[in-house]
Design an enzyme around this catalytic site. Structure first.
Site, short mmCIF file in Angstrom:
data_model
loop_
_atom_site.label_atom_id
_atom_site.label_comp_id
_atom_site.label_asym_id
_atom_site.label_seq_id
_atom_site.Cartn_x
_atom_site.Cartn_y
_atom_site.Cartn_z
N LYS A 29 1.08 -1.13 -0.34
CA LYS A 29 -0.12 0.42 0.26
C LYS A 29 0.47 0.92 -0.08
CE LYS A 29 -0.84 0.35 4.91
NZ LYS A 29 0.69 1.59 5.30
N THR A 30 2.41 1.34 0.72
CA THR A 30 2.78 2.09 0.56
C THR A 30 3.47 2.79 -0.92
OG1 THR A 30 3.39 2.07 3.27
CG2 THR A 30 4.46 3.42 2.06
N ASP A 215 -3.40 7.51 4.73
CA ASP A 215 -2.97 6.63 4.39
C ASP A 215 -3.85 5.47 5.97
OD1 ASP A 215 -1.79 4.18 4.20
OD2 ASP A 215 0.35 4.68 5.51
N GLU A 216 -3.75 3.83 5.61
CA GLU A 216 -4.01 3.37 7.24
C GLU A 216 -6.01 4.32 8.16
OE1 GLU A 216 -2.82 1.15 8.04
OE2 GLU A 216 -0.52 1.50 8.12
N GLN A 246 -7.52 -4.95 9.72
CA GLN A 246 -6.01 -4.33 9.92
C GLN A 246 -6.50 -3.38 11.31
OE1 GLN A 246 -2.58 -4.65 8.61
NE2 GLN A 246 -3.78 -5.05 6.48
N ARG A 598 2.36 -10.30 9.88
CA ARG A 598 3.76 -9.98 10.49
C ARG A 598 4.80 -11.19 9.55
NH1 ARG A 598 2.07 -5.58 9.11
NH2 ARG A 598 0.19 -6.90 9.54
#
Length: 724
Positions: A29-30, A215-216, A246, A598
């Site tokens: 995503k980044t 973002d997020e 998330q 993770r």
């Protein structure tokens, strides 16, 4: 666009209205955000000044800005990219006078804010012991995150405490204005208020920001939503990136509905799903995908990967927390020796900070370097060091370092000037601070209030020294907690941070009890010496490979080749405080999902039959989340050796075809078929946990709150309960 998959390319190129990018774990995503900003500037010829990008950390903002500049080979200094708070400060610096503030106004940090809350309580003659300042501060911050002004909050108050908070909130806000100051919550609240009161100012920023990227987005709260929505309404070119699977920060105000309702807020929104994972093995992704599918509040999506299948997820069932820690450490050693990993490739996650204590003890015992990531080592945490300082003073009242640490813990109104006088006198007489204090109390060197505080402290230390002479170490620690009122004051705060500190202190009690059990002649000096020597081994170089220890919350945004998640038990993950609320259970499931995803190559999940945590023994069932992972993705190793009566039976959840035993024992009765022998509100007794009250009951399960406050869930078929 080289290196982007088709969905990523589509997300980068779509710039004709509202866009929701559902970015699964590890889906890049980044990278998409960075390329999207670069594409707007380079291909669509948008001036960087007309783009607003909002992140949750300054580090992320700087990284994106640097990468955009590298991609297009030009400066992007005019680009507005930063956190919500830093962006609002830029706006308020320009328009503060419209809100009745002069420039430059002061920004109060948390400590400044707390001091002002205390002053307001004092001026309003409200007892700080019954209405704790930190609790009031937390409630005010929560109100601001929801976009509530004092008058709004007063109308929504549900109980006496909230009514009291609403009164303090009004006074507090008035005092902030007198001080020409804003706290962190105000930075967003006042900006939204500015937009409401000054439509022309809002119009100015709507014209400027033709494109808004966030973002997020799953982590945004109500006031952040209002801020972004206000600016984006004119052009409707808002792009939000996130993943509701998330969303793990509900406890600090995040509202998952912001991302779930995006299509309702923007009727013509386009949705693009980034479902290809570039991080983890197939086994990890498939297991995590099946587990998170049990949540109801989510968009339908299916994570997948082209990575190799990888190992099955290892599930270890062991006797206790020490066996759990030893198994993990031995496995890490094996990974490093046989598979060319190093300690930096390994991370251990836990749901609550208190679980790190045993892990740290075993790591030190094995002389293995480790780092508590996103927190302090157990024996370096403030509350632990405070209590250890008291214990050191009991052993040696002339220890001036420990003396200074706890002289004002809890607060005794002995200020900097008084401490300087005590220190000067001690230096002049060449005596300890303890002796200097004893000598100064009868004099007029200190003011009466400071003399009283100092006298009470010296008297307290004397009483603790006297009472310690005939008591075991654990009783001495209990005396310190009681006589200093350390625990009482923490409980009065009513905050999550305070609860975490209370849990850590309870874990300290477990540590000292275990020391007594292992020692032939347990003494307080022996315990303090053990802790001190162990802690001294932890001075590590930053370049030294270390095993990472962190909470599952702190793991967000990180990745490791090998991940160990401990405490996979009902009451720990999911946490006991979540068991009665389905929304909270879904949040806990998302937290586990974040932990699982993770892991890049290997994932280990561990649980114990028996565990001492929060100061008491627990026999917890396996976490329901383990039962939600298909067995084909798991490799289970059960090495328990506890007596049969303590072994938990296998639990199953959410499977309609589960076999229900045709008979089971409940109390002294044998009941045929499926029965409901208990009702909510009934008092029962459990052979291991004692007396309690049934707070929830279904056909085959019961949730019980025991006298010590613990809440546990049981399968009736396997639980011998007796009605009282």
């Amino acid at each position: 666009m080289q290196g982007l998959n088709p969905q990523q390319v589509e997300a980068v190129e779509y710039n004709k209205g509202p866009l929701l990018i559902l970015a699964g774990a590890g889906s890049g995503k980044t990278r998409v955000i960075t390329y999207k900003i670069a594409y707007l500037i380079k291909e669509n010829k948008i001036n960087p000044f007309n783009i607003l990008a909002l992140t949750f950390t300054n580090k992320a903002a700087q990284e994106i800005k640097f990468r955009v500049s590298s991609l297009i080979n030009r400066s992007v200094d005019k680009l507005w990219i930063g956190t919500f708070h830093s962006t609002c400060v830029r706006i308020l610096r320009k328009h503060a006078e419209a809100l009745g503030y002069s420039n430059p106004f002061t920004i109060f940090d948390d400590q400044d804010s707390l001091s002002l809350v205390k002053a307001c309580l004092k001026e309003m003659n409200i007892d700080a012991n019954t209405t704790h300042p930190k609790a009031v501060q937390a409630y005010i911050d929560r109100a601001k995150n929801k976009g509530l002004l004092p008058q709004d909050y007063a109308q929504k108050s549900l109980n006496f405490f909230e009514e009291k908070v609403s009164q303090v909130y009004a006074r507090y806000q008035s005092e902030l204005k007198k001080n020409n100051a804003m706290d962190f919550g105000d930075l967003l609240l006042q900006t939204v208020l500015l937009f409401k009161q000054k439509p022309e100012t809002l119009s100015e920023y709507q014209d400027q920001f033709q494109y808004v990227l966030i973002d997020e987005y799953q982590d945004t709260n109500r006031i952040q939503y209002l801020f972004a929505d206000s600016i984006a309404k004119a052009h409707q070119n808002i792009c939000v990136v996130g993943d509701e699977d998330q969303s793990i920060y509900r406890w600090r105000g995040a509202d998952i509905n912001n991302i779930l309702d995006f299509e309702k807020d923007y009727a013509h929104a386009k949705i693009i799903k980034l479902e290809q994972n570039y991080r983890s093995t197939k086994n990890i992704i498939e297991a995590a995908k099946h587990m998170i599918s049990h949540n109801k509040d989510r968009h339908a999506k299916s994570l997948w990967t082209e990575n190799n299948e990888g190992d099955a997820i290892h599930v270890w069932v062991v006797d206790d927390e020490y066996t759990e820690a030893e198994f993990i450490i031995q496995e890490i050693k094996k990974l490093c020796l046989e598979e060319n990993y190093n300690y930096n490739d390994c991370a251990i996650f836990y749901r609550v900070n208190a679980l790190s204590r045993v892990l740290e003890d075993v790591l030190r015992k094995n002389n293995i370097n480790y780092q508590v990531f996103g927190g302090f080592r157990f024996y370096e945490r403030k509350e632990i060091k405070d209590l250890l300082a008291y214990l050191k003073l009991i052993l040696n009242p002339h220890d001036s370092i420990s003396f200074l640490r706890v002289l004002n813990v809890p607060a005794r109104k002995i200020g900097k000037t008084s401490i300087e006088k005590i220190t000067t006198f001690a230096t002049y007489k060449n005596i300890s601070l303890y002796e200097a204090s004893q000598n100064l109390i009868p004099t007029q060197v200190l003011q009466k209030k400071q003399r009283t505080g100092l006298e009470n402290f010296i008297k307290l230390i004397g009483e603790l020294i006297q009472s310690s002479k005939s008591k075991p170490p654990s009783d001495i620690l209990k005396d310190v907690c009681e006589k200093t009122k350390y625990l009482v004051l923490l409980k009065a705060e009513k905050t999550l941070q305070a609860q975490s500190r209370i849990e850590n202190l309870e874990e300290l009690m477990v540590a000292i009890q275990e020391f007594e059990e292992r020692s032939e002649n347990p003494t307080l000096s022996g315990f303090v010496e053990q802790v001190t020597l162990s802690s001294d081994l932890d001075n590590l170089d930053e370049n030294t490979p270390t095993i990472k220890l962190l909470t599952a919350h702190a793991a967000k945004g990180l990745e490791f080749p090998n991940v160990f998640i401990v405490g996979m038990e009902e009451g720990l993950l999911p946490h006991s405080q979540a068991l009665m609320d389905e929304d909270e259970i879904e949040e806990e499931r998302r937290l586990f999902y974040v932990g699982m995803t993770r892991a890049k190559e290997k994932l280990f999940l561990t649980r114990t039959r028996y565990r001492r945590v929060y100061g008491s023994p627990q026999f917890n069932d396996s976490s329901r989340f383990l039962e939600e992972i298909p067995e084909k993705y798991l490799q289970t190793l059960d090495i328990t050796s506890l007596a049969p009566q303590f072994k938990s039976q296998k639990r199953k959840f959410h499977h309609d075809d589960d076999e229900i035993p045709t008979s089971f024992v409940s109390g002294s009765k044998t009941i045929q078929g499926i029965a409901t022998p208990f009702k909510r509100g009934e008092r029962v007794s459990h052979p291991a946990f004692g007396k309690g009250e049934i707070v929830d009951c279904s056909q085959d399960k019961a949730t019980i709150r025991f006298l010590n406050g613990e809440i546990k869930k049981f399968v009736l078929a396997y639980t011998p309960l007796e009605k009282l």
